[in-house]
Design a protein around this motif. Structure first.
Motif, mmCIF file in Angstrom:
data_model
loop_
_atom_site.group_PDB
_atom_site.id
_atom_site.type_symbol
_atom_site.label_atom_id
_atom_site.label_comp_id
_atom_site.label_asym_id
_atom_site.label_seq_id
_atom_site.Cartn_x
_atom_site.Cartn_y
_atom_site.Cartn_z
ATOM 1 N N PRO A 3 0.839 -1.206 0.000
ATOM 2 C CA PRO A 3 0.000 0.000 0.000
ATOM 3 C C PRO A 3 0.871 1.252 0.000
ATOM 4 O O PRO A 3 1.896 1.317 0.699
ATOM 5 C CB PRO A 3 -0.793 -0.122 1.299
ATOM 6 C CG PRO A 3 -0.702 -1.553 1.694
ATOM 7 C CD PRO A 3 0.615 -2.040 1.181
ATOM 8 N N SER A 114 -2.900 3.079 5.058
ATOM 9 C CA SER A 114 -3.421 1.993 5.906
ATOM 10 C C SER A 114 -4.825 1.574 5.505
ATOM 11 O O SER A 114 -5.263 0.460 5.809
ATOM 12 C CB SER A 114 -3.435 2.438 7.371
ATOM 13 O OG SER A 114 -4.504 3.339 7.630
ATOM 14 N N GLY A 115 -5.542 2.503 4.842
ATOM 15 C CA GLY A 115 -6.912 2.214 4.443
ATOM 16 C C GLY A 115 -7.922 2.353 5.560
ATOM 17 O O GLY A 115 -9.117 2.106 5.351
ATOM 18 N N LYS A 116 -7.481 2.779 6.737
ATOM 19 C CA LYS A 116 -8.384 2.931 7.871
ATOM 20 C C LYS A 116 -8.870 4.376 7.985
ATOM 21 O O LYS A 116 -8.221 5.301 7.496
ATOM 22 C CB LYS A 116 -7.678 2.525 9.168
ATOM 23 C CG LYS A 116 -7.305 1.050 9.235
ATOM 24 C CD LYS A 116 -6.677 0.718 10.578
ATOM 25 C CE LYS A 116 -6.311 -0.759 10.663
ATOM 26 N NZ LYS A 116 -5.682 -1.098 11.978
ATOM 27 N N ASN A 117 -9.996 4.561 8.638
ATOM 28 C CA ASN A 117 -10.516 5.893 8.922
ATOM 29 C C ASN A 117 -9.888 6.383 10.227
ATOM 30 O O ASN A 117 -10.378 6.092 11.315
ATOM 31 C CB ASN A 117 -12.043 5.847 9.029
ATOM 32 C CG ASN A 117 -12.648 7.223 9.198
ATOM 33 O OD1 ASN A 117 -11.997 8.238 8.942
ATOM 34 N ND2 ASN A 117 -13.894 7.275 9.642
#
Length: 306
Positions: A3, A114-117
């Motif tokens: 990523p 990371s793709g996290k909120n």
């Protein structure tokens, strides 16, 4: 494929005159581009290019960008580490928040990759970990670089910042002399105690300056952009400061003072033509020291993906 995320982070003016360690102002048109790749191997600095690149630490543990990125990943429970690439436009130790921009870029790009909120408070805290490596834990440059506009650093622990709605047109002219002044050195000349009279006036100036920006009152800003704390002590570290300040005021600036810890000096303006005229006058006043200038609006956007 690992990523990866790339962000642009604008430069900033810390303190904004009287608001020591509290107010910050994002500057449009100048900033750094930072890429973070998440890997299962060791963290490292893949590349540093652009302005003052040769002076940036290349070891992951000594680079505020990688420190902030890895802090963010640790705080969200991601066991990967960051590989960073930095393309610089901000001067190192120049009073435009270079270390804060690198720290914000590392933390924010890691959050995106990371793709996290990830909550804003977590990004601010991770960026503080990076900034602490260079100077100390203060949000006045970090907050505007992340959020844009004019910001108030309300608390370092927990990390909390407020963006102030701005009304009207505001321009800044920032002139950076070809000298280095570290934040640590600039902070070392500041006293821990001030008189009650100076404290009260500094509070009044800070509150008035925030009001000026939020109401579009340029004349109020003219009276409020006065720093009684850091400017009198740091001026001696910037050889031509008072000549530069006088040149700015004579050329039409609303006010002029040190940008962050210096050695850059900034002026606040109503419009672009005046900003350009003032910037050139300030640049000339720095002679014989070579100086570069940047003119831009107050940036409405902070860090953003590219």
């Amino acid at each position: 494929m690992s990523p990866v995320a790339t962000v642009f982070v604008p430069g900033s003016i810390g303190n904004v005159g009287p608001g020591f360690d509290v107010l910050g102002l994002a500057v449009d048109g100048i900033g750094d581009k930072i890429t973070v790749e998440l890997v299962d191997g060791p963290s490292r600095v893949a590349s540093v290019t652009g302005r003052d690149a040769d002076a940036v630490p290349l070891s992951a543990e000594d680079n505020c960008c990688t420190v902030a990125a890895n802090s963010l990943l640790h705080r969200i429970g991601d066991h990967r580490l960051a590989v960073v690439s930095i393309n610089r436009a901000l001067p190192l130790a120049g009073g435009l928040g270079a270390s804060a921009a690198a720290s914000v870029g590392g933390a924010y790009a890691a959050a995106l990759a990371s793709g996290k909120n990830v909550p804003t408070s977590t990004i601010l805290t991770a960026a503080l970990d990076g900034e602490d490596l260079v100077s100390s834990r203060h949000l006045d440059n970090i907050a505007p670089s992340l959020l844009g506009g004019l910001t108030i650093a309300r608390s370092n622990d927990p990390a909390e910042a407020v963006r102030v709605p701005i009304k009207g047109e505001w321009w800044v002219a920032v002139v950076s002399p070809a000298v280095r002044l570290t934040t640590k050195k600039a902070r070392s000349v500041l006293p821990q105690l001030v008189t009650q009279a100076d404290f009260v006036q500094q509070m009044a100036n800070t509150a008035s300056l925030v009001t000026a920006f939020s109401t579009g009152d340029h004349e109020l800003a003219r009276h409020a952009l006065i720093d009684l704390y850091a400017e009198p002590r740091r001026a001696a570290l910037i050889g031509s400061f008072y000549a530069v300040k006088q040149a700015a005021l004579t050329a039409g600036a609303l006010g002029c003072t040190i940008s962050g810890a210096g050695p850059s000096v900034f002026a606040l303006l109503r419009d672009e033509p005046t900003a350009i005229r003032v910037a050139k006058a300030m640049q000339t006043a720095f002679f014989p020291v070579e100086a570069q200038f940047h003119v831009g609006r107050v940036a409405t956007e902070g860090a953003r993906p590219v």
